[in-house]
Design an enzyme around this catalytic site. Structure first.
Site, PDB file in Angstrom:
ATOM      1  N   ASP A 188       0.834  -1.207   0.000  1.00  0.00           N
ATOM      2  CA  ASP A 188       0.000   0.000   0.000  1.00  0.00           C
ATOM      3  C   ASP A 188       0.866   1.253   0.000  1.00  0.00           C
ATOM      4  OD1 ASP A 188      -2.690  -1.225   0.250  1.00  0.00           O
ATOM      5  OD2 ASP A 188      -1.889  -1.953   2.139  1.00  0.00           O
ATOM      6  N   SER A 189       1.938   1.224   0.790  1.00  0.00           N
ATOM      7  CA  SER A 189       2.852   2.359   0.840  1.00  0.00           C
ATOM      8  C   SER A 189       3.490   2.597  -0.515  1.00  0.00           C
ATOM      9  CB  SER A 189       3.927   2.104   1.898  1.00  0.00           C
ATOM     10  OG  SER A 189       4.907   3.107   1.877  1.00  0.00           O
TER      11      SER A 189
END
Length: 457
Positions: free
Chosen positions: A257-258
């Protein structure tokens, strides 16, 4: 907040960590007894991607996701409140909740609840509008059906800004024309069936990326490779490989996600795809080093032109845990030359790790004049970090390293040069905690100033 919004579209989850201690096994089975459990809730799935993005930009971040009316959804709304703007797609079937039972930094078991897929209504007009007008769109697919909905796909196809698609094995294929798709290695191998599943190495990863571009009709595919970084392919020509900064410890949960959030933010700010992937690899490494998803409330990206230093504290903690000696040295290191290399190698030999403290660009200008530095702090740090005897680099803004030394508290401060017999300026600082300042022999005939002067002749 300035500029057009960043929009995250996908499946929102509620993640829960049940963190405790374990010192014994149950008498009836070889499993640990977890005691003193603390409950920690955080947004999960697309909701985690949204709060990660919001922590790293001054732009408004909007989350478009199916949201139920149950208790899990209420908790999720509360966690998002004040961080991102939620445009909910009405849904039923229960909020997906993922609970990890953890002992310290290690997961013991994960307990999932909620339906395997969401049941939701039509996409609200407000959601279609924010997707269409977004500076960039991040699709965070967690396999619960959002990306398969025809009205969601139509809205994504009409987006005017770049779209980054983070896929899921149970999710729908990306819509055609997406700027960048970011599967991990296992996801890419599962979908690119024309490449043998047992094939390994960068050649196989590159072949899978090319296969996915042909299959999906997208602009580029960046296959994330965990601690090895990412491979970016445009479907033809040599792929670009972006290595990751080594990270000691940390929690990889949420790293994908990052990565995807950082890529979307970079594209929104005008970066080309290769630049966006480079930024994303660095951001994911920093995210993991800071504790991963369990530290989701902490800002995860450094401001521009500031060198991240997730490795320094981790290196020092690791060395101290086994009773080792922490050595630090410092300077401008504007042009790395043999004199620097000799001093750094000797400094590393005094202990079990070497932290190099370098002056920021403003600090160098104050000390050396307006024509210096010749090399910016981020690039000086990268060159130093590439040396096998340098364990971490820290940039300091002050004219002296006194403050950064007080924070790091090394056992030894080593300086190269003609200080022998004199009291080093930093010696008094080291004495506060029993550290020792020492002088190392300097390699005659080598200095940055001399190199600069010779280059002007």
């Amino acid at each position: 907040m300035g500029g057009r919004a960043i929009v995250v579209v996908g499946d929102a989850l509620l993640d829960v960590d049940l963190v405790g201690t374990a010192s014994r096994l149950t008498p009836d089975a070889p499993v640990p007894v977890v005691e003193d459990v603390e409950r920690r809730e955080r947004p999960g799935g697309a909701a985690l991607a949204a709060v990660i993005a919001a922590a790293a930009t001054s732009r408004e971040v909007v989350l478009v996701a199916p949201i139920d009316t149950d208790e899990g959804a209420a908790r999720l709304r509360s966690l998002l409140d004040g961080r991102v703007r939620l445009v909910a797609i009405p849904a039923s079937g229960g909020t997906a909740v993922k609970q990890r039972v953890r002992v310290g930094d290690h997961s013991v078991v994960r307990l999932d609840s909620g339906g395997a897929s969401a049941v939701f209504g039509p996409l609200p007009e407000e959601a279609a509008a924010v997707i269409r007008d977004a500076a960039a769109v991040l699709v965070a697919d967690y396999g619960r059906g959002t990306t398969a909905a025809p009205d969601v796909r139509a809205a994504l196809s009409s987006a005017r800004g770049p779209v980054v698609w983070d896929p899921h094995p149970r999710g729908a294929d990306p819509v055609r024309g997406v700027r960048l798709v970011t599967p991990n290695g296992a996801e890419a191998a599962r979908v690119a069936t024309d490449v043998p599943a047992d094939a390994s190495g960068l050649a196989a990863v590159g072949a899978r990326a090319e296969s996915l571009i042909r299959r999906w009709g997208v602009g580029a595919v960046a296959i994330t490779l965990g601690s090895r970084g990412a491979l970016l392919s445009y479907g033809e020509g040599a792929p670009m490989v972006v290595p990751a900064v080594p990270v000691t410890g940390g929690d990889p949960c949420g790293a994908g996600d990052s990565f995807a959030a950082a890529a979307a933010l970079a594209l929104a700010d005008g970066a080309v795809t290769g630049e966006a992937v480079s930024v994303a690899v660095a951001a994911a490494s920093a995210f993991v080093a800071r504790g991963g998803a369990s530290a989701w409330e902490v800002e995860v990206y450094p401001e521009p032109d500031v060198v991240a230093e997730p490795g320094a504290d981790a290196v020092i903690a690791r060395v101290r845990a086994v009773g080792g000696t922490v050595v630090a040295t410092g300077g401008c290191f504007d042009l790395l030359h043999p004199g620097h290399v000799a001093t750094l190698r000797a400094a590393r030999g005094l202990g079990d790790c070497l932290i190099v403290c370098i002056n920021s660009d403003d600090s160098v200008r104050r000390l050396k004049g307006p024509s210096r530095p010749l090399v910016t702090a981020p690039d000086r740090a990268r060159v130093l970090e590439a040396l096998e005897f340098v364990d971490a680099v820290v940039v300091f803004e002050e004219d002296t390293p006194a403050e950064v030394l007080d924070r790091l508290r090394p056992d030894v401060w080593a300086k190269g040069g003609d200080y022998a017999g004199a009291d080093l300026p930093e010696a008094a600082v080291l004495r506060r905690w029993g550290g020792q300042a020492v002088v190392l022999p300097y390699l005659d005939g080598h200095s940055t100033t001399a190199l600069v002067e010779r280059s002007r002749v």
